[in-house]
Scaffold this motif. Structure first.
Motif, PDB file in Angstrom:
ATOM      1  N   ASN A  78      36.226  32.045  37.054  1.00 44.02           N
ATOM      2  CA  ASN A  78      37.113  31.821  37.431  1.00 44.02           C
ATOM      3  C   ASN A  78      37.860  33.065  38.195  1.00 44.02           C
ATOM      4  O   ASN A  78      38.484  32.610  38.841  1.00 44.02           O
ATOM      5  CB  ASN A  78      38.397  31.766  35.836  1.00 44.02           C
ATOM      6  CG  ASN A  78      37.177  30.480  35.232  1.00 44.02           C
ATOM      7  OD1 ASN A  78      37.051  29.961  35.855  1.00 44.02           O
ATOM      8  ND2 ASN A  78      36.935  31.048  34.001  1.00 44.02           N
ATOM      9  N   HIS A  79      37.464  33.525  38.409  1.00 38.38           N
ATOM     10  CA  HIS A  79      38.707  34.641  39.561  1.00 38.38           C
ATOM     11  C   HIS A  79      38.172  36.254  39.713  1.00 38.38           C
ATOM     12  O   HIS A  79      36.756  36.441  38.598  1.00 38.38           O
ATOM     13  CB  HIS A  79      39.709  35.363  38.372  1.00 38.38           C
ATOM     14  CG  HIS A  79      40.402  36.036  38.717  1.00 38.38           C
ATOM     15  ND1 HIS A  79      41.190  36.343  40.366  1.00 38.38           N
ATOM     16  CD2 HIS A  79      40.684  36.872  37.845  1.00 38.38           C
ATOM     17  CE1 HIS A  79      41.202  37.324  39.793  1.00 38.38           C
ATOM     18  NE2 HIS A  79      42.081  37.741  39.256  1.00 38.38           N
ATOM     19  N   THR A  80      37.823  36.456  40.755  1.00 32.56           N
ATOM     20  CA  THR A  80      36.759  37.627  40.784  1.00 32.56           C
ATOM     21  C   THR A  80      37.494  38.974  40.795  1.00 32.56           C
ATOM     22  O   THR A  80      36.739  39.810  41.632  1.00 32.56           O
ATOM     23  CB  THR A  80      36.128  37.259  42.350  1.00 32.56           C
ATOM     24  OG1 THR A  80      37.076  37.666  43.478  1.00 32.56           O
ATOM     25  CG2 THR A  80      35.937  36.525  42.708  1.00 32.56           C
ATOM     26  N   GLU A  81      38.292  39.861  40.512  1.00 30.11           N
ATOM     27  CA  GLU A  81      39.050  40.620  40.381  1.00 30.11           C
ATOM     28  C   GLU A  81      37.327  41.579  39.646  1.00 30.11           C
ATOM     29  O   GLU A  81      37.204  41.165  38.483  1.00 30.11           O
ATOM     30  CB  GLU A  81      40.158  41.104  39.853  1.00 30.11           C
ATOM     31  CG  GLU A  81      41.173  42.314  40.013  1.00 30.11           C
ATOM     32  CD  GLU A  81      42.423  42.044  39.412  1.00 30.11           C
ATOM     33  OE1 GLU A  81      42.952  41.128  39.322  1.00 30.11           O
ATOM     34  OE2 GLU A  81      43.005  43.334  39.482  1.00 30.11           O
ATOM     35  N   PRO A  82      37.809  43.104  39.664  1.00 28.52           N
ATOM     36  CA  PRO A  82      36.511  43.712  39.353  1.00 28.52           C
ATOM     37  C   PRO A  82      36.547  44.106  38.106  1.00 28.52           C
ATOM     38  O   PRO A  82      35.722  43.720  37.483  1.00 28.52           O
ATOM     39  CB  PRO A  82      36.254  44.912  40.570  1.00 28.52           C
ATOM     40  CG  PRO A  82      37.161  44.518  41.595  1.00 28.52           C
ATOM     41  CD  PRO A  82      37.910  43.483  41.289  1.00 28.52           C
ATOM     42  N   ASP A  83      37.771  43.466  37.286  1.00 36.29           N
ATOM     43  CA  ASP A  83      37.708  43.351  35.626  1.00 36.29           C
ATOM     44  C   ASP A  83      36.446  42.318  35.252  1.00 36.29           C
ATOM     45  O   ASP A  83      36.276  43.074  34.109  1.00 36.29           O
ATOM     46  CB  ASP A  83      39.221  43.821  35.354  1.00 36.29           C
ATOM     47  CG  ASP A  83      40.056  42.615  35.703  1.00 36.29           C
ATOM     48  OD1 ASP A  83      39.967  41.724  36.579  1.00 36.29           O
ATOM     49  OD2 ASP A  83      40.446  42.411  34.481  1.00 36.29           O
ATOM     50  N   HIS A  84      36.580  41.049  36.065  1.00 36.49           N
ATOM     51  CA  HIS A  84      35.584  40.101  36.143  1.00 36.49           C
ATOM     52  C   HIS A  84      34.073  40.203  35.963  1.00 36.49           C
ATOM     53  O   HIS A  84      33.554  39.533  35.668  1.00 36.49           O
ATOM     54  CB  HIS A  84      36.323  39.076  35.584  1.00 36.49           C
ATOM     55  CG  HIS A  84      37.495  39.274  34.727  1.00 36.49           C
ATOM     56  ND1 HIS A  84      37.905  39.209  34.558  1.00 36.49           N
ATOM     57  CD2 HIS A  84      39.385  39.252  35.480  1.00 36.49           C
ATOM     58  CE1 HIS A  84      39.384  39.451  33.480  1.00 36.49           C
ATOM     59  NE2 HIS A  84      40.116  39.730  34.074  1.00 36.49           N
ATOM     60  N   SER A  85      34.042  40.751  37.642  1.00 35.14           N
ATOM     61  CA  SER A  85      33.139  40.520  38.398  1.00 35.14           C
ATOM     62  C   SER A  85      32.297  41.653  38.440  1.00 35.14           C
ATOM     63  O   SER A  85      31.295  41.988  39.373  1.00 35.14           O
ATOM     64  CB  SER A  85      33.430  40.061  39.925  1.00 35.14           C
ATOM     65  OG  SER A  85      34.025  40.872  40.284  1.00 35.14           O
ATOM     66  N   LEU A 145      46.549  32.043  41.012  1.00 36.80           N
ATOM     67  CA  LEU A 145      47.186  32.758  39.861  1.00 36.80           C
ATOM     68  C   LEU A 145      46.137  34.101  38.838  1.00 36.80           C
ATOM     69  O   LEU A 145      45.324  33.638  38.238  1.00 36.80           O
ATOM     70  CB  LEU A 145      46.812  31.638  38.321  1.00 36.80           C
ATOM     71  CG  LEU A 145      47.891  30.151  38.446  1.00 36.80           C
ATOM     72  CD1 LEU A 145      47.933  29.101  38.144  1.00 36.80           C
ATOM     73  CD2 LEU A 145      49.029  30.736  38.532  1.00 36.80           C
ATOM     74  N   HIS A 146      45.920  34.883  39.477  1.00 41.20           N
ATOM     75  CA  HIS A 146      47.024  35.144  40.211  1.00 41.20           C
ATOM     76  C   HIS A 146      46.783  35.500  41.690  1.00 41.20           C
ATOM     77  O   HIS A 146      46.706  35.967  42.484  1.00 41.20           O
ATOM     78  CB  HIS A 146      47.492  36.508  39.589  1.00 41.20           C
ATOM     79  CG  HIS A 146      46.477  37.535  39.384  1.00 41.20           C
ATOM     80  ND1 HIS A 146      46.798  38.933  40.072  1.00 41.20           N
ATOM     81  CD2 HIS A 146      45.263  37.420  38.686  1.00 41.20           C
ATOM     82  CE1 HIS A 146      45.899  39.447  39.960  1.00 41.20           C
ATOM     83  NE2 HIS A 146      44.816  39.041  38.644  1.00 41.20           N
ATOM     84  N   TRP A 147      45.146  35.611  41.935  1.00 38.06           N
ATOM     85  CA  TRP A 147      44.252  35.372  43.710  1.00 38.06           C
ATOM     86  C   TRP A 147      43.547  34.513  43.809  1.00 38.06           C
ATOM     87  O   TRP A 147      44.521  33.401  43.256  1.00 38.06           O
ATOM     88  CB  TRP A 147      43.417  35.844  43.560  1.00 38.06           C
ATOM     89  CG  TRP A 147      42.922  37.610  42.938  1.00 38.06           C
ATOM     90  CD1 TRP A 147      44.408  38.405  43.167  1.00 38.06           C
ATOM     91  CD2 TRP A 147      42.205  38.866  43.195  1.00 38.06           C
ATOM     92  NE1 TRP A 147      43.816  39.930  42.924  1.00 38.06           N
ATOM     93  CE2 TRP A 147      43.204  40.415  42.947  1.00 38.06           C
ATOM     94  CE3 TRP A 147      40.697  38.356  43.938  1.00 38.06           C
ATOM     95  CZ2 TRP A 147      42.199  41.189  42.945  1.00 38.06           C
ATOM     96  CZ3 TRP A 147      40.048  39.632  43.532  1.00 38.06           C
ATOM     97  CH2 TRP A 147      40.606  40.900  43.505  1.00 38.06           C
TER      98      TRP A 147
HETATM   99 FE   LIG Z   1      43.166  39.587  38.085  1.00 36.61          FE
END
Ligand SMILES: [Fe+2]
Ligand SMILES: Cc1cc2nc3c(=O)[nH]c(=O)nc-3n(C[C@H](O)[C@H](O)[C@H](O)COP(=O)(O)O)c2cc1C
Ligand SMILES: [Fe+2]
Length: 405
Positions: A78-85, A145-147
């Motif tokens: 849903n979002h790619t910030e590295p804490d998730h990707s 939200l937020h990128w």
């Molecule tokens: Fe994020």
């Protein structure tokens, strides 16, 4: 981690990081955080979000406890910030049949984050659905939200929405679901700080996101940080808080026009006092007031600065530069919501005066509106400086008048 089934066929496979105290350099995480990931087991299996790369081994163990990695068909991001990707590169190596589903901007970012041309992508357009068998997943684009990359994923059969960072909290307890946590007040504290740190610059988008969610029947929000939210737990609290915190209007007329400054020997303070006097003479509506930065609570000053219709900042030049408290305050400008905001820049100097152009350049680079090239006064302001101080105060108030229109 012990297998945890949230609903039949929906598993929590996230990671807990209770000792983390700083997130993304700038956020304090007094209660740690979690990197939540979810697995839907169906005719086709889907993982939703991954986890921070440093926890990959325990993450993959949790997933393997539930399914064979060869049977993972989709990885939804849903979002790619590295804490998730962050685990994606390692994960796709072990899941040879997985297609990554994400928005167009997310696919661009993921290519640059993973540098891995072997990843198979499926672009999610707004409203697209994929069928997993008994369950289906619908994608709802929710940019900023937020990128710019963000979307929500909705499973109508499970009445569940996956919102990634939206409605999350940096908060970690053993419990996975909101109704089981022990320290609700601490959760709320973490939740509100998280909103402030991550979502407060995006209020308009938050309201749009809430509107999109309001059209969906769901009783569970699988967020990517903190406890899973349920309608019998804290889901309504979370949504109502986001609404209340985002439904605020920026002031169109100044409540206070703040003049922030630092001063070693009182010369920059003298300029600040003269500016305050002049601005209040132009109109008492400006309610212009000065604040010595080192004498006041930084959070209070940040709030004043970001809620103002314009402000002034004064710094002496020390060793060819501005001084750390001034830089520290300026580092907290909400640049996203302060575009073109007028800012007066002033200060006393001895022989070179670099503080002023340094501040002006920084404000220009983040797209605020520094007035002219600032106001530089050599050492102790005298009567002969009165005219330029008055002219500068007038230029600043003129800029506020056109900004607030
Ligand atoms: Fe994020
Ligand atoms: C440690 C120190 C370093 C300084 N370095 C510079 C400098 O690099 N360039 C300059 O123009 N003035 C420099 N100054 C002079 C100050 O900018 C000047 O005294 C100014 O009037 C101080 O204003 P204030 O009383 O508001 O602090 C320095 C002063 C101090 C005490
Ligand atoms: Fe996150």
């Amino acid at each position: 981690m012990k297998k945890y089934e949230l609903k039949p066929g929906l598993f929590y496979v996230g990671i807990k990081n209770p000792t983390l105290r700083t997130f993304d350099i700038v956020m304090r995480t007094d209660y740690g955080t979690t990197y939540n990931s979810y697995l839907i087991k169906d005719e086709k299996n889907a993982l939703i979000e991954t986890a921070h790369h440093s926890f990959f081994d325990s993450y993959i163990e949790s997933v393997q406890e539930i399914v064979d990695l060869n049977t993972i068909d989709y990885i939804i991001l849903n979002h790619t910030e590295p804490d998730h990707s962050g685990s994606l590169n390692n994960l796709v190596k072990l899941c040879p049949h997985a297609t990554v589903v994400c928005t167009t901007p997310a696919s661009i970012y993921l290519k640059a984050i993973t540098n891995n041309s072997a990843i198979k992508f499926q672009i999610a357009k707004n409203g697209d659905t994929i069928s997993l068998g008994r369950n289906s997943l619908q994608f709802i684009l929710a940019p900023f939200l937020h990128w710019p990359d963000t979307m929500f994923t909705y499973c109508s059969e499970m009445s569940t929405v996956f919102t990634c960072d939206f409605l999350g909290a940096h908060y970690c307890e053993d419990a996975i679901v909101d109704s089981k946590i022990h320290y609700v007040n601490k959760y709320k504290h973490g939740f509100l700080n998280y909103y402030n740190d991550i979502f407060s610059p995006f209020k308009k988008h938050v309201l749009e996101g809430l509107k999109k969610l309001s059209g969906l029947p769901f009783d569970m929000a699988c967020v990517s940080h903190g406890p899973v939210l349920t309608s019998s737990g804290l889901l309504n609290y979370a949504m109502d808080s986001y609404y209340a915190l985002s439904n605020t209007v920026m002031p169109q007329t100044p409540k206070i026009t703040p003049v922030f400054y630092c001063s070693a020997y009182g010369f920059t303070r003298k300029i600040a006092d003269a500016i305050v006097k002049e601005i209040n003479k132009i109109s008492s509506d400006y309610n212009c007031q000065s604040y010595d930065i080192i004498e006041h609570d930084m959070n209070m000053l940040i709030k004043l600065m970001n809620e103002s219709v314009g402000f002034l900042i004064g710094s002496p030049t020390i060793n060819r530069d501005t001084v750390p408290p001034v830089l520290s305050l300026l580092s907290h400008i909400d640049a996203i919501n302060s575009a073109k905001k007028p800012v007066g820049v002033f200060g006393s100097y001895g022989w070179s005066g670099e503080a002023i152009p340094t501040i002006v350049a920084r404000l220009s680079s983040i797209k605020l509106n520094p007035i002219n090239s600032g106001l530089k006064i050599n050492f102790n302001p005298s009567i002969s400086d009165d005219d330029q101080i008055k002219a500068y105060a007038k230029d600043f108030t003129d800029a506020i008048a056109s900004y607030a229109k």
